[in-house]
Write an enzyme that holds these catalytic residues in place. Structure first.
Site, short mmCIF file in Angstrom:
data_model
loop_
_atom_site.label_atom_id
_atom_site.label_comp_id
_atom_site.label_asym_id
_atom_site.label_seq_id
_atom_site.Cartn_x
_atom_site.Cartn_y
_atom_site.Cartn_z
N TYR A 47 12.64 -2.57 -48.82
CA TYR A 47 13.14 -1.30 -49.36
C TYR A 47 12.01 -0.27 -49.40
O TYR A 47 12.22 0.90 -49.11
CB TYR A 47 13.75 -1.50 -50.75
CG TYR A 47 14.98 -2.36 -50.73
CD1 TYR A 47 16.22 -1.82 -50.41
CD2 TYR A 47 14.91 -3.71 -51.03
CE1 TYR A 47 17.36 -2.61 -50.39
CE2 TYR A 47 16.04 -4.52 -51.01
CZ TYR A 47 17.26 -3.95 -50.69
OH TYR A 47 18.39 -4.74 -50.65
N ASN A 96 26.33 1.33 -48.54
CA ASN A 96 26.64 1.45 -47.12
C ASN A 96 28.04 0.90 -46.85
O ASN A 96 28.28 -0.29 -47.05
CB ASN A 96 25.60 0.67 -46.30
CG ASN A 96 25.97 0.53 -44.84
OD1 ASN A 96 26.68 1.36 -44.29
ND2 ASN A 96 25.48 -0.53 -44.23
N CYS A 118 22.42 -2.79 -42.93
CA CYS A 118 21.76 -2.91 -44.23
C CYS A 118 21.36 -4.35 -44.52
O CYS A 118 20.49 -4.59 -45.36
CB CYS A 118 22.66 -2.37 -45.34
SG CYS A 118 24.28 -3.15 -45.44
N HIS A 119 21.93 -5.30 -43.79
CA HIS A 119 21.55 -6.71 -43.97
C HIS A 119 20.11 -6.97 -43.55
O HIS A 119 19.54 -7.97 -43.92
CB HIS A 119 22.51 -7.63 -43.22
CG HIS A 119 22.52 -7.43 -41.73
ND1 HIS A 119 23.31 -6.46 -41.14
CD2 HIS A 119 21.85 -8.04 -40.74
CE1 HIS A 119 23.12 -6.50 -39.83
NE2 HIS A 119 22.22 -7.45 -39.56
N GLU A 135 20.87 -13.06 -35.70
CA GLU A 135 20.04 -12.13 -34.94
C GLU A 135 18.73 -12.79 -34.49
O GLU A 135 18.26 -12.55 -33.37
CB GLU A 135 19.78 -10.85 -35.72
CG GLU A 135 21.03 -10.01 -35.90
CD GLU A 135 20.80 -8.69 -36.57
OE1 GLU A 135 19.63 -8.30 -36.83
OE2 GLU A 135 21.81 -8.00 -36.87
#
Length: 154
Positions: free
Chosen positions: A89, A112, A120-121, A147
């Site tokens: 963050y 979001n 946002c993950h 990912e």
């Protein structure tokens, strides 16, 4: 408003759009209404399915989510986070040239409405731990692992 529900490795995913763009993507919070799809919800469904299959790393969809100017700024910064990476963050606050806004960035991240498409993950705690995710921490962990697996294979 148009909507479409698809199955995914995370369970049901519900897509909402209007004529201007994508409004919201819900994970697990599925409204009990019949689908009324559009070309955009079908395109979003296709891109999400390609993402889940490991064949898409960048979404190309028109976005129309509403939020404050600050939230919009944070969401735009989220879209710049590379696939398969994470950031804190604090780094995101620095990226928007507002380093003291770490808590506000966290709040905007939590608001979001476009899960997965606006990634946002990919934002984690400064110490590397998974922190809040509206779609659930299990889903956040799955998305990050997915990912990483795709990035390694690619």
């Amino acid at each position: 408003m148009f909507q479409q529900t698809i199955d995914s490795p995370l369970g049901a995913v519900q897509i909402f759009a209007n004529e201007q763009g994508l409004l919201r993507i819900n994970l697990g919070k599925i409204a009990d209404t019949p689908d009324a799809s559009s070309a955009l919800t079908r395109l979003t469904a296709t891109q999400l399915q390609q993402y889940f299959a490991g064949n898409l790393t960048t979404f190309t969809l028109p976005l129309a989510a509403t939020g404050t100017p600050f939230q919009q700024q944070v969401w735009q910064a989220l879209c710049q986070l590379p696939y398969g990476t994470t950031c804190s963050y604090a780094r995101l606050a620095n990226d928007i040239a507002n380093p003291k806004a770490v808590r506000a960035v966290g709040a905007a991240n939590g608001k979001n409405p476009l899960a997965i498409v606006v990634p946002c993950h990919r934002v984690i705690g400064a110490n590397g731990t998974l922190t809040g995710y509206a779609g659930g921490l299990d889903n956040k962990a799955w998305l990050l692992d997915h990912e990483q697996r795709v990035s390694v294979q690619g």
